[in-house]
Design a protein around this motif. Sequence first.
Motif, PDB file in Angstrom:
ATOM      1  N   UNK A  49       3.997  22.223   3.532  1.00 27.46           N
ATOM      2  CA  UNK A  49       3.609  23.280   2.597  1.00 27.46           C
ATOM      3  C   UNK A  49       3.165  22.692   1.258  1.00 27.46           C
ATOM      4  N   UNK A  50       3.854  21.654   0.788  1.00 30.80           N
ATOM      5  CA  UNK A  50       3.474  21.009  -0.468  1.00 30.80           C
ATOM      6  C   UNK A  50       2.117  20.324  -0.341  1.00 30.80           C
ATOM      7  N   UNK A  51       1.862  19.731   0.807  1.00 34.39           N
ATOM      8  CA  UNK A  51       0.568  19.085   1.027  1.00 34.39           C
ATOM      9  C   UNK A  51      -0.563  20.103   0.988  1.00 34.39           C
ATOM     10  N   UNK A  52      -0.362  21.223   1.668  1.00 32.31           N
ATOM     11  CA  UNK A  52      -1.417  22.231   1.727  1.00 32.31           C
ATOM     12  C   UNK A  52      -1.645  22.899   0.377  1.00 32.31           C
ATOM     13  N   UNK A  53      -0.618  22.902  -0.488  1.00 32.47           N
ATOM     14  CA  UNK A  53      -0.779  23.484  -1.821  1.00 32.47           C
ATOM     15  C   UNK A  53      -1.461  22.536  -2.800  1.00 32.47           C
ATOM     16  N   UNK A  54      -1.565  21.236  -2.434  1.00 32.97           N
ATOM     17  CA  UNK A  54      -2.187  20.255  -3.315  1.00 32.97           C
ATOM     18  C   UNK A  54      -1.257  19.668  -4.342  1.00 32.97           C
ATOM     19  N   UNK A  55       0.002  20.006  -4.290  1.00 32.22           N
ATOM     20  CA  UNK A  55       0.969  19.550  -5.281  1.00 32.22           C
ATOM     21  C   UNK A  55       1.250  18.056  -5.163  1.00 32.22           C
ATOM     22  N   UNK A  56       1.281  17.542  -3.925  1.00 26.28           N
ATOM     23  CA  UNK A  56       1.636  16.140  -3.696  1.00 26.28           C
ATOM     24  C   UNK A  56       0.581  15.204  -4.252  1.00 26.28           C
ATOM     25  N   UNK A  57      -0.687  15.545  -4.104  1.00 27.64           N
ATOM     26  CA  UNK A  57      -1.760  14.668  -4.561  1.00 27.64           C
ATOM     27  C   UNK A  57      -1.688  14.369  -6.042  1.00 27.64           C
ATOM     28  N   UNK A  58      -1.282  15.363  -6.862  1.00 29.83           N
ATOM     29  CA  UNK A  58      -1.169  15.161  -8.312  1.00 29.83           C
ATOM     30  C   UNK A  58      -0.089  14.155  -8.641  1.00 29.83           C
ATOM     31  N   UNK A  59       1.057  14.225  -7.963  1.00 28.61           N
ATOM     32  CA  UNK A  59       2.157  13.299  -8.217  1.00 28.61           C
ATOM     33  C   UNK A  59       1.758  11.871  -7.865  1.00 28.61           C
ATOM     34  N   UNK A  60       0.983  11.700  -6.793  1.00 32.89           N
ATOM     35  CA  UNK A  60       0.603  10.354  -6.361  1.00 32.89           C
ATOM     36  C   UNK A  60      -0.303   9.678  -7.372  1.00 32.89           C
ATOM     37  N   UNK A  61      -1.199  10.441  -7.973  1.00 34.80           N
ATOM     38  CA  UNK A  61      -2.105   9.867  -8.972  1.00 34.80           C
ATOM     39  C   UNK A  61      -1.323   9.271 -10.134  1.00 34.80           C
ATOM     40  N   UNK A  62      -0.212   9.921 -10.495  1.00 30.13           N
ATOM     41  CA  UNK A  62       0.604   9.416 -11.597  1.00 30.13           C
ATOM     42  C   UNK A  62       1.374   8.165 -11.190  1.00 30.13           C
ATOM     43  N   UNK A  63       1.894   8.117  -9.960  1.00 32.67           N
ATOM     44  CA  UNK A  63       2.703   6.985  -9.515  1.00 32.67           C
ATOM     45  C   UNK A  63       1.891   5.717  -9.332  1.00 32.67           C
ATOM     46  N   UNK A  64       0.591   5.837  -8.995  1.00 31.33           N
ATOM     47  CA  UNK A  64      -0.209   4.653  -8.716  1.00 31.33           C
ATOM     48  C   UNK A  64      -0.469   3.815  -9.957  1.00 31.33           C
ATOM     49  N   UNK A  65      -0.263   4.392 -11.129  1.00 23.81           N
ATOM     50  CA  UNK A  65      -0.507   3.662 -12.365  1.00 23.81           C
ATOM     51  C   UNK A  65       0.691   2.832 -12.806  1.00 23.81           C
ATOM     52  N   UNK A  66       1.801   2.882 -12.062  1.00 26.76           N
ATOM     53  CA  UNK A  66       2.985   2.127 -12.438  1.00 26.76           C
ATOM     54  C   UNK A  66       2.753   0.633 -12.234  1.00 26.76           C
ATOM     55  N   UNK A  67       3.271  -0.170 -13.158  1.00 24.59           N
ATOM     56  CA  UNK A  67       3.127  -1.625 -13.057  1.00 24.59           C
ATOM     57  C   UNK A  67       4.323  -2.215 -12.329  1.00 24.59           C
ATOM     58  N   UNK A  68       4.173  -3.444 -11.874  1.00 23.45           N
ATOM     59  CA  UNK A  68       5.226  -4.144 -11.134  1.00 23.45           C
ATOM     60  C   UNK A  68       5.539  -5.459 -11.837  1.00 23.45           C
ATOM     61  N   UNK A  69       6.773  -5.962 -11.711  1.00 26.56           N
ATOM     62  CA  UNK A  69       7.109  -7.260 -12.318  1.00 26.56           C
ATOM     63  C   UNK A  69       6.362  -8.389 -11.617  1.00 26.56           C
ATOM     64  N   UNK A  70       5.942  -9.374 -12.410  1.00 25.98           N
ATOM     65  CA  UNK A  70       5.204 -10.501 -11.842  1.00 25.98           C
ATOM     66  C   UNK A  70       6.124 -11.534 -11.214  1.00 25.98           C
ATOM     67  N   UNK A  71       7.422 -11.389 -11.433  1.00 20.17           N
ATOM     68  CA  UNK A  71       8.378 -12.320 -10.824  1.00 20.17           C
ATOM     69  C   UNK A  71       9.705 -11.607 -10.614  1.00 20.17           C
TER      70      UNK A  71
END
Length: 651
Positions: A146-168
């Motif tokens: 239901x969340x997928x069909x409402x488009x709600x999940x796609x918005x959250x993913x766009x925000x999470x992809x910008x997170x950085x990761x430790x280099x070590x």
Amino acid sequence: MKRGKLDPLFSLNRVKSIQMLMGTLILYLMLMGMEIPIVLRNGFGLDAPNKREYTESENSRPRLSNGEKKSEFRPRRKTAVPGPITQEKKMGLRLRQRRMGEKSENKKISGLVIDEKSFDGADKGSGLELRRAVRDAFVAGKKLLAELESGKVGTELTQNRNESCPESVALTGHELLEKGNTVIPCGLCLGSHITVVGTPRRAHPESQFMMELLGLENVYGEDPPRILHFNPRLKGDWSKTPVIEQNTRYRMQWGIAIRCDGKSNPAEETVDGQVKCERWILDDNSRSEESKVMWWLKRIVKRTKKVSLDWPYPFAENRMFVLTVAAGFEGFHISVDGRHVTSFPYHPGFTLDDATGFSLKGDVNVHSFFAASLPSMRPSFAPHRHLEMLPEWQAPPLPRGPVELFIGILSAGNHFAERMAVRKSWMQHKSIKSLNVVARFFVAMHRKNEVNVELMKEAEFFGDIVIVPYMDNYDLVVLKTVAICEYAIRIMASKYIMKCDDDTFVRIDALMNEVKKVPHGRSLYVGNINYNHKPLRKGKWAVTYEEWSEADYPPYANGPGYIISSDIAHYIVSNFEQHKLRLFKMEDVSMGMWIQQFNNSREVAYVHSLKFCQFGCVEDYYTAHYQSPRQMICLWTKLQSGRKAHCCNVR
């Protein structure tokens, strides 16, 4: 006088005219009375109704010629009646559904549903825990869908992809041992390296330790893949001499191991110019004084162009080591105490950013762990690296009549490469193109939302995916099998139903020849059938006595590929919907159990063949299992060129 005589005649004609006019008017009103309801039901053709406004049950329900729902005339559901249904009845039902305007496009969501209340604690018997797991999986899956069909999940993913990761990442040995393994946040990239400092414990006859790079689990409950398995055995294996074994585990199946036993073959294919196994000797005292003198003499007088350097076996009990794994262009390179020891080529199916876990266990004390040169940003989730969004790979519309064979392919949400390889190989068979055979992937909801978002796009474009709305779980694969049966009898009106996996290569012609050996009209069960197999009581595949109390399993065909007749599928779906179907966590055993019950009322022809290969591939196969995407294409190419079923043995 004359005019007076004609008056009755004029009156008679006038009456007849009035009667004809009234008759015409009545006929017109009758015709309008029949036409108006049709116009009101179907619309004027100006504003066509949106198909999405109908529920799934309304769309899939057959309609009669006057447009009324079939259930209004037949309150009892036809599918609730167990027992065989003739091919003629199925064909008639299927043709009526198509003619009455049922949706002709490919159905994307499975019609399999459960009554959540019936899967609560009211159930009795050994299947209570599994039934609760089914209920929870469906509740979670429906919510996510239901969340997928409402488009709600796609918005959250766009925000999470910008997170950085430790280099070590740096951990002490105690921290690593406490966790059992550690997470590498964004996986590895070219140039990444991992260094571990440890000491092997005092050796015993089976002394060994294992270092592994792990991927993410594809399905909840399934072991995560081993991208690299590095296993030093200080006391050796069957050879009784120290060895190092390297391997990978793809889809819970070990590949071909590289076994380093102190011998080097420079002529062998190298990895980034490095040999796969370096030479070593057991210890520094294994050479005689004479051999050492001759070695130095030959080196001084230059009697040999190449000097072979033999080092001791790199690991010894109670002696500290520094082990480094580096990611190169062609594979992993392992060095110990600064010396190159082994190299392991990358295997298809894995990428460096898949290596998100590290594990070190066995007879070893860990002092420290350090990973560096790691990617600083999360890798973009890009299934388009595997998918080819071209019209030639799209599934054709469903046929209007029944089909001979329906093939349901079990797949996990993130198996984009596997599905694409199937589309480009055996799904190009002429029988599928001519719609005599139809194949569909059956996929459940994945625990990673980004996978589900891409999965929905893939399903929309290719039209060959049926989503079963529950949260994927390795112990609940059996639900996909029930969904295959439901789709085959209600959407396809198929004569035969096949279940296989997305790493199974299928020879359709060979399968149909095997099926035709059974007399027409017989119930059948075709595959590599196991007889008198006993449940395991220990290990990963352990089955408790509460789950299965009997000494033997019923005869069952191995899960990678088998075929059943449609009457068996009707029996399975009917019993599932009436909550009479016993569920078991092993899918192939479940099918054998259901068919054994069906066999009590109607005899089933069991057809056994070893050509339904359970592990890998055999020459002249019907199905070949554990085939990587590269092998799928290779098998199809060989089949097309030589018309012979030759195996491709390199993963």
